[in-house]
Scaffold this motif. Structure first.
Motif, PDB file in Angstrom:
ATOM      1  N   ASP A 120     -59.155  20.182  49.588  1.00 41.06           N
ATOM      2  CA  ASP A 120     -59.090  18.811  50.105  1.00 41.06           C
ATOM      3  C   ASP A 120     -60.008  17.866  49.359  1.00 41.06           C
ATOM      4  OD1 ASP A 120     -57.179  19.386  52.027  1.00 41.06           O
ATOM      5  OD2 ASP A 120     -58.696  20.267  53.356  1.00 41.06           O
ATOM      6  N   GLU A 121     -61.113  18.412  48.803  1.00 41.32           N
ATOM      7  CA  GLU A 121     -61.994  17.510  48.044  1.00 41.32           C
ATOM      8  C   GLU A 121     -62.751  18.279  46.976  1.00 41.32           C
ATOM      9  OE1 GLU A 121     -65.381  15.756  49.848  1.00 41.32           O
ATOM     10  OE2 GLU A 121     -65.894  17.519  51.027  1.00 41.32           O
ATOM     11  N   ALA A 122     -63.233  17.540  45.965  1.00 44.07           N
ATOM     12  CA  ALA A 122     -64.052  18.131  44.904  1.00 44.07           C
ATOM     13  C   ALA A 122     -65.022  17.058  44.446  1.00 44.07           C
ATOM     14  CB  ALA A 122     -63.169  18.577  43.749  1.00 44.07           C
ATOM     15  N   GLU A 123     -66.154  17.509  43.879  1.00 42.37           N
ATOM     16  CA  GLU A 123     -67.148  16.499  43.486  1.00 42.37           C
ATOM     17  C   GLU A 123     -67.618  16.702  42.050  1.00 42.37           C
ATOM     18  OE1 GLU A 123     -71.067  18.659  45.373  1.00 42.37           O
ATOM     19  OE2 GLU A 123     -70.038  17.163  46.590  1.00 42.37           O
ATOM     20  N   ALA A 124     -68.465  15.785  41.596  1.00 39.96           N
ATOM     21  CA  ALA A 124     -68.931  15.756  40.206  1.00 39.96           C
ATOM     22  C   ALA A 124     -69.394  17.130  39.739  1.00 39.96           C
ATOM     23  CB  ALA A 124     -70.062  14.746  40.072  1.00 39.96           C
ATOM     24  N   GLY A 125     -69.013  17.490  38.489  1.00 39.33           N
ATOM     25  CA  GLY A 125     -69.442  18.759  37.915  1.00 39.33           C
ATOM     26  C   GLY A 125     -68.382  19.835  37.991  1.00 39.33           C
ATOM     27  N   ASP A 126     -67.395  19.666  38.894  1.00 41.90           N
ATOM     28  CA  ASP A 126     -66.403  20.733  39.076  1.00 41.90           C
ATOM     29  C   ASP A 126     -65.202  20.544  38.141  1.00 41.90           C
ATOM     30  OD1 ASP A 126     -65.435  23.040  40.099  1.00 41.90           O
ATOM     31  OD2 ASP A 126     -65.379  22.387  42.190  1.00 41.90           O
ATOM     32  N   ILE A 127     -64.445  21.631  37.963  1.00 41.87           N
ATOM     33  CA  ILE A 127     -63.207  21.566  37.172  1.00 41.87           C
ATOM     34  C   ILE A 127     -62.052  21.835  38.135  1.00 41.87           C
ATOM     35  CG2 ILE A 127     -61.862  22.735  35.376  1.00 41.87           C
ATOM     36  CD1 ILE A 127     -64.474  23.138  33.833  1.00 41.87           C
ATOM     37  N   VAL A 128     -61.142  20.868  38.252  1.00 42.02           N
ATOM     38  CA  VAL A 128     -60.023  20.991  39.195  1.00 42.02           C
ATOM     39  C   VAL A 128     -58.744  20.509  38.513  1.00 42.02           C
ATOM     40  CG1 VAL A 128     -61.390  20.676  41.302  1.00 42.02           C
ATOM     41  CG2 VAL A 128     -60.476  18.671  40.117  1.00 42.02           C
ATOM     42  N   ALA A 129     -57.606  20.728  39.199  1.00 38.16           N
ATOM     43  CA  ALA A 129     -56.334  20.229  38.666  1.00 38.16           C
ATOM     44  C   ALA A 129     -55.737  19.294  39.687  1.00 38.16           C
ATOM     45  CB  ALA A 129     -55.405  21.408  38.426  1.00 38.16           C
ATOM     46  N   PHE A 130     -55.079  18.215  39.204  1.00 39.47           N
ATOM     47  CA  PHE A 130     -54.340  17.423  40.181  1.00 39.47           C
ATOM     48  C   PHE A 130     -52.969  17.005  39.701  1.00 39.47           C
ATOM     49  CE2 PHE A 130     -58.497  15.493  39.414  1.00 39.47           C
ATOM     50  CZ  PHE A 130     -58.224  14.549  38.446  1.00 39.47           C
ATOM     51  N   ALA A 131     -52.090  16.831  40.734  1.00 42.27           N
ATOM     52  CA  ALA A 131     -50.710  16.455  40.474  1.00 42.27           C
ATOM     53  C   ALA A 131     -50.463  15.105  41.113  1.00 42.27           C
ATOM     54  CB  ALA A 131     -49.789  17.507  41.076  1.00 42.27           C
ATOM     55  N   GLY A 132     -49.351  14.490  40.700  1.00 37.58           N
ATOM     56  CA  GLY A 132     -48.995  13.215  41.324  1.00 37.58           C
ATOM     57  C   GLY A 132     -48.813  12.098  40.314  1.00 37.58           C
ATOM     58  N   MET A 133     -49.269  12.311  39.063  1.00 39.65           N
ATOM     59  CA  MET A 133     -49.136  11.253  38.061  1.00 39.65           C
ATOM     60  C   MET A 133     -48.315  11.755  36.873  1.00 39.65           C
ATOM     61  SD  MET A 133     -52.939   9.799  38.479  1.00 39.65           S
ATOM     62  CE  MET A 133     -53.475  11.359  39.075  1.00 39.65           C
ATOM     63  N   GLU A 134     -47.107  11.235  36.736  1.00 45.06           N
ATOM     64  CA  GLU A 134     -46.182  11.717  35.700  1.00 45.06           C
ATOM     65  C   GLU A 134     -46.615  11.321  34.293  1.00 45.06           C
ATOM     66  OE1 GLU A 134     -43.360  13.770  35.149  1.00 45.06           O
ATOM     67  OE2 GLU A 134     -44.380  14.468  36.929  1.00 45.06           O
ATOM     68  N   THR A 135     -47.351  10.196  34.173  1.00 40.53           N
ATOM     69  CA  THR A 135     -47.674   9.691  32.823  1.00 40.53           C
ATOM     70  C   THR A 135     -48.995  10.251  32.296  1.00 40.53           C
ATOM     71  OG1 THR A 135     -48.726   7.766  33.827  1.00 40.53           O
ATOM     72  CG2 THR A 135     -46.427   7.535  33.146  1.00 40.53           C
ATOM     73  N   VAL A 136     -49.586  11.185  33.040  1.00 35.14           N
ATOM     74  CA  VAL A 136     -50.913  11.692  32.639  1.00 35.14           C
ATOM     75  C   VAL A 136     -50.826  12.415  31.287  1.00 35.14           C
ATOM     76  CG1 VAL A 136     -50.731  13.914  33.842  1.00 35.14           C
ATOM     77  CG2 VAL A 136     -52.965  12.898  33.489  1.00 35.14           C
ATOM     78  N   ASP A 137     -51.862  12.235  30.479  1.00 36.48           N
ATOM     79  CA  ASP A 137     -51.920  12.839  29.147  1.00 36.48           C
ATOM     80  C   ASP A 137     -53.312  13.390  28.891  1.00 36.48           C
ATOM     81  OD1 ASP A 137     -50.122  13.322  27.145  1.00 36.48           O
ATOM     82  OD2 ASP A 137     -49.563  11.202  27.004  1.00 36.48           O
ATOM     83  N   VAL A 138     -53.430  14.254  27.884  1.00 38.06           N
ATOM     84  CA  VAL A 138     -54.748  14.786  27.550  1.00 38.06           C
ATOM     85  C   VAL A 138     -55.660  13.657  27.090  1.00 38.06           C
ATOM     86  CG1 VAL A 138     -55.979  16.181  25.852  1.00 38.06           C
ATOM     87  CG2 VAL A 138     -53.990  17.097  27.007  1.00 38.06           C
ATOM     88  N   GLY A 139     -56.900  13.635  27.613  1.00 40.01           N
ATOM     89  CA  GLY A 139     -57.865  12.602  27.223  1.00 40.01           C
ATOM     90  C   GLY A 139     -57.882  11.405  28.162  1.00 40.01           C
ATOM     91  N   ASP A 140     -56.888  11.323  29.076  1.00 36.89           N
ATOM     92  CA  ASP A 140     -56.880  10.195  30.025  1.00 36.89           C
ATOM     93  C   ASP A 140     -58.005  10.341  31.039  1.00 36.89           C
ATOM     94  OD1 ASP A 140     -54.652   9.400  28.730  1.00 36.89           O
ATOM     95  OD2 ASP A 140     -53.231   9.778  30.353  1.00 36.89           O
ATOM     96  N   THR A 141     -58.480   9.201  31.533  1.00 36.52           N
ATOM     97  CA  THR A 141     -59.526   9.214  32.558  1.00 36.52           C
ATOM     98  C   THR A 141     -58.916   8.876  33.912  1.00 36.52           C
ATOM     99  OG1 THR A 141     -61.093   8.406  30.913  1.00 36.52           O
ATOM    100  CG2 THR A 141     -61.787   8.273  33.207  1.00 36.52           C
TER     101      THR A 141
END
Length: 600
Positions: A265-286
């Protein structure tokens, strides 16, 4: 605030990265006692399992005491160097693995250079100390020299050293210590790798470093959170590399633990997570805070150095073995690959022809092999290097080549490479009758060299190379020295005719194989192409001939794998790839067409 450490495991190909990660997963208690898992559990796709190499970087997380350690296993092959570079930006420290016999190899140099430039803290693991030929002391000296040559800071030079045999789950801090388990590795990670910087109270900033794809939720961005906190369902702003801002919503937030992914349900600074929901996402995007979006520095992805043309299969046997044969299907599949593979480029160059650029032959053959297994049928042209103009001078990519050969065969190899415009840089004895020789060589001179090299060194030589830089074009380079045996008719091959042809060279096919006019059935023992008839049967007559009872003995054909065939072909030849066969053919199938084009 949870206690987190982020590390990447980097090394040359085959030095034991994935095996080490296996051991860390096992000894941290991440696998329950009831869980079954495979050897090299992180290598998930079929090709990785078969070849024993890592192709895609993968991440996992383990719990040790009250720490969460995020580990990223990276590829060791030079063709996937772009993956390593991106991953290093996401972590705070690195485990550098070196084989206790092979020592510092080209890819070790490549990854160490990137790591030091980014200011990461290294822990050096000397792996495979159980080898009879291991020489850990020499390898430690090599590592100190390498760090000094690459301009490491005093802090980086003072790296901890761990001696390990990852396959047996054994590690120790000193060669004289008794064998221990991986506890010393966990403790060193916790004590020596800095805590992640960033604050959970700041506005959100996370950067995507790898993409994944799921048929249900679409594109998944695997990213490191540098600042702030993120919740499932949050509205966010996606800052693209070109400065464009796109609004989005996080539909799924995924955390890692061992080999499992679970929704969180949540994650905070320092962690590595994955998220879905954005079709236009690319490597290097913020992925940034929607109210106050601040983009992180975009990532530099290495330029491709090789191109091949994928085209619709137009041979006489087209469409008989594959399920997907049209240009639309081919295009869809290649575009899908570009979704997740940032190191490759795609360009449409004609009706049913697609130019694919990548970092090397292995990267391209892995894509072709995957497509073949998915029932695609297509043809591939010979790889060509990408040249570019720098300050008005035509430049081509150069490679740093390292070969280990038996001492008595080194002369042959040096002579071969000399003809291919290679420049020798150093020569060192490696013990056990082997020598290590280093060269700088144009990348195109390496196309087709591996097969020749293995023949020259009787299969004992080992060659590795990594991209060096672009340099001025070096002129013509010697290529394949033998011609091809080309079929003049279509039909099924017969032992009688193959028996007559085998004296002319090496065959690639056996008896009862479907052939067509213009298909290459073997390598000629001379430099010219020879047109032959592989389907001719023995003429029947009612007179008994003197040679009637001669036994026909055929030499086993040479097995042409996808990689070998791609290296073997010349500019006027193509590779026909189907789910069942790999055939080599001329671009122009009839002899009259070939003669007409040769005149032009």
């Amino acid at each position: 605030m949870q206690k987190i450490r982020n590390i990447a495991v980097i090394a040359h190909v085959d030095h034991g990265k994935t095996t080490l990660v296996d051991g860390l997963l096992e000894q941290s208690g991440t696998f329950g006692s009831h869980e079954q898992h495979d050897e090299r559990a992180m290598d998930s796709n079929d090709i990785e399992k078969e070849r024993g190499i890592t192709i895609l970087s993968k991440n996992t997380a383990i719990r040790y005491k009250d720490y969460k350690i995020n580990i990223i296993d990276t590829p060791g092959h030079a063709d996937f160097g772009g993956e390593v570079e991106r991953v290093l930006k996401m972590v705070d420290g690195v485990l550098v693995l070196v084989d206790a016999y092979e020592g510092v190899m080209p890819q070790t140099k490549f990854v160490v250079k990137k790591m030091l430039a980014l200011g990461k803290m290294p822990i050096v693991v000397i792996n495979k100390i159980d080898k009879p030929s291991a020489d850990p002391e020499r390898v430690v000296d090599e590592m100190f020299d390498l760090f000094a040559d690459m301009g490491a800071t005093d802090e980086q030079q003072d790296f901890p050293i761990i001696y390990a045999a990852a396959r047996d789950g054994m590690a120790k801090m000193d060669m004289d210590d008794p064998d221990g388990d991986f506890e010393c590795i966990f403790e060193t990670i916790i004590n020596k790798i800095p805590e992640p910087e960033g604050d959970a109270q700041n506005p959100l900033q996370a950067q995507v470093f790898t993409l994944d794809y799921d048929n249900y939720v679409g594109k998944i961005g695997i990213s490191r959170i540098f600042n702030g906190t993120v919740h499932k369902g949050d509205n966010v702003m996606l800052a693209k590399a070109d400065g464009e801002m796109v609004k989005g919503k996080i539909s799924k937030l995924i955390g890692f633990h061992g080999l499992n992914r679970m929704e969180i349900d949540e994650a905070e600074a320092g962690d590595i997570v994955a998220f879905a929901g954005m079709e236009t996402v690319d490597v290097g995007d913020t992925i940034a805070d929607p109210v106050n979006p601040v983009a992180l520095d975009p990532m530099h992805v290495e330029e491709p150095t090789l191109t091949v043309v994928f085209a619709v299969n137009d041979s006489p046997l087209a469409g008989k073995e594959g399920k997907h044969v049209t240009s639309n299907k081919l295009r869809e599949r290649l575009e899908f690959e570009m979704n997740t593979n940032v190191a490759m480029r795609l360009e449409v160059v004609g009706e049913g022809k697609f130019k694919v650029s990548g970092r090397g032959e292995l990267q391209i053959t892995v894509l072709a092999e995957n497509m073949r297994r998915e029932d695609f049928e297509f043809s591939i042209s010979r790889p060509e290097v990408i040249t570019k103009e720098i300050n008005g001078v035509k430049c081509e990519p150069y490679e740093h080549l390292v070969i280990d050969v038996p001492e008595d065969l080194s002369g042959t190899v040096i002579e071969r490479l000399g003809k291919r415009k290679a420049e020798m840089k150093s020569m060192l004895p490696m013990g056990q009758g082997f020598q290590r020789i280093e060269f700088e060589i144009p990348a195109r001179a390496l196309i087709g060299f591996r097969g020749q090299f293995l023949t020259d060194t009787k299969g004992e030589g080992v060659m590795n190379h990594s991209f060096l830089e672009f340099r001025p074009f070096s002129g013509e380079v010697e290529s394949r020295s033998y011609g091809a045996l080309v079929s003049m008719t279509s039909g099924s091959t017969l032992a009688f005719s193959l028996f007559g042809i085998q004296d002319r060279g090496v065959l690639f096919i056996g008896v009862q194989t479907e052939v067509y006019e213009g298909m290459i059935i073997g390598e000629h023992s001379r430099s010219n192409d020879l047109v032959v008839n592989p389907i001719k049967g023995k003429a029947q007559s009612n007179v008994r001939s003197s040679g009637a009872d001669e036994a026909i003995k055929l030499v086993p054909p040479r097995d042409m794998s996808l990689e070998r065939a791609l290296e073997w072909i010349e500019d006027d030849e193509l590779l026909e790839v189907t789910p069942k066969n790999i055939r080599i053919r001329k671009k122009f199938l009839t002899e009259s067409e070939r003669k007409r084009h040769a005149r032009k």
